[in-house]
Scaffold this motif. Structure first.
Motif, PDB file in Angstrom:
ATOM      1  N   ALA A   1       0.845  -1.203   0.000  1.00  0.00           N
ATOM      2  CA  ALA A   1       0.000   0.000   0.000  1.00  0.00           C
ATOM      3  C   ALA A   1       0.873   1.243   0.000  1.00  0.00           C
ATOM      4  O   ALA A   1       1.921   1.288   0.621  1.00  0.00           O
ATOM      5  N   ALA A   2       0.421   2.246  -0.752  1.00  0.00           N
ATOM      6  CA  ALA A   2       1.130   3.516  -0.795  1.00  0.00           C
ATOM      7  C   ALA A   2       0.827   4.311   0.465  1.00  0.00           C
ATOM      8  O   ALA A   2      -0.244   4.197   1.043  1.00  0.00           O
ATOM      9  N   SER A   3       1.788   5.117   0.897  1.00  0.00           N
ATOM     10  CA  SER A   3       1.537   5.964   2.061  1.00  0.00           C
ATOM     11  C   SER A   3       0.661   7.135   1.649  1.00  0.00           C
ATOM     12  O   SER A   3       0.682   7.578   0.516  1.00  0.00           O
ATOM     13  N   THR A   4      -0.136   7.640   2.575  1.00  0.00           N
ATOM     14  CA  THR A   4      -1.022   8.759   2.316  1.00  0.00           C
ATOM     15  C   THR A   4      -0.440   9.995   2.994  1.00  0.00           C
ATOM     16  O   THR A   4      -0.092   9.948   4.167  1.00  0.00           O
ATOM     17  N   LYS A   5      -0.331  11.084   2.234  1.00  0.00           N
ATOM     18  CA  LYS A   5       0.177  12.330   2.802  1.00  0.00           C
ATOM     19  C   LYS A   5      -0.477  13.500   2.092  1.00  0.00           C
ATOM     20  O   LYS A   5      -0.911  13.387   0.947  1.00  0.00           O
ATOM     21  N   LEU A   6      -0.556  14.621   2.792  1.00  0.00           N
ATOM     22  CA  LEU A   6      -1.099  15.834   2.197  1.00  0.00           C
ATOM     23  C   LEU A   6      -0.082  16.398   1.222  1.00  0.00           C
ATOM     24  O   LEU A   6       1.083  16.602   1.579  1.00  0.00           O
ATOM     25  N   VAL A   7      -0.512  16.639  -0.011  1.00  0.00           N
ATOM     26  CA  VAL A   7       0.365  17.194  -1.032  1.00  0.00           C
ATOM     27  C   VAL A   7       0.127  18.696  -1.151  1.00  0.00           C
ATOM     28  O   VAL A   7       1.049  19.484  -1.182  1.00  0.00           O
TER      29      VAL A   7
END
Length: 77
Positions: free
Chosen positions: A2-8
Motif C-alpha cells: 500500500a502507498a503511504s497517504t500524505k497531504l500534497v
C-alpha cells in the motif's frame, strides 16, 4: 504494498454555490482552478499515480470533472 497517504497541497474551491457577500450581492463562482503538484511529492505504485481529493471541512464539493496534466521539462526550466 500500500502507498503511504500524505497531504500534497490544498485547493481554494473557487466555485462556491450560494455564497452571498451581502443581502444584494452573491458570489459568481469560478470553477476553473489549477493546482501544482510537484512530481517529487507523488510516486507511482504499480505504474499508476493515485491522488485523492477530500473535503475535511463540513462542506460539500460538487466535482464535474478533474484532469491530471503532466508537464515534463528539464530541471533548470
Amino acid at each position: 504494498m500500500a502507498a503511504s497517504t500524505k497531504l500534497v497541497t490544498d485547493v481554494i474551491g473557487a466555485a462556491v454555490v450560494g455564497h452571498w457577500f451581502s443581502p444584494s450581492r452573491r458570489n459568481i463562482s469560478n470553477p476553473g482552478e489549477w493546482v501544482k503538484v510537484d512530481g517529487a511529492a507523488v510516486a507511482p505504485v504499480d505504474g499508476k499515480v493515485s491522488l485523492r481529493f477530500m473535503e475535511p471541512m463540513e462542506e460539500v464539493n460538487y466535482i464535474d470533472q478533474l484532469r491530471l496534466v503532466a508537464v515534463d521539462h528539464p530541471e533548470n526550466v
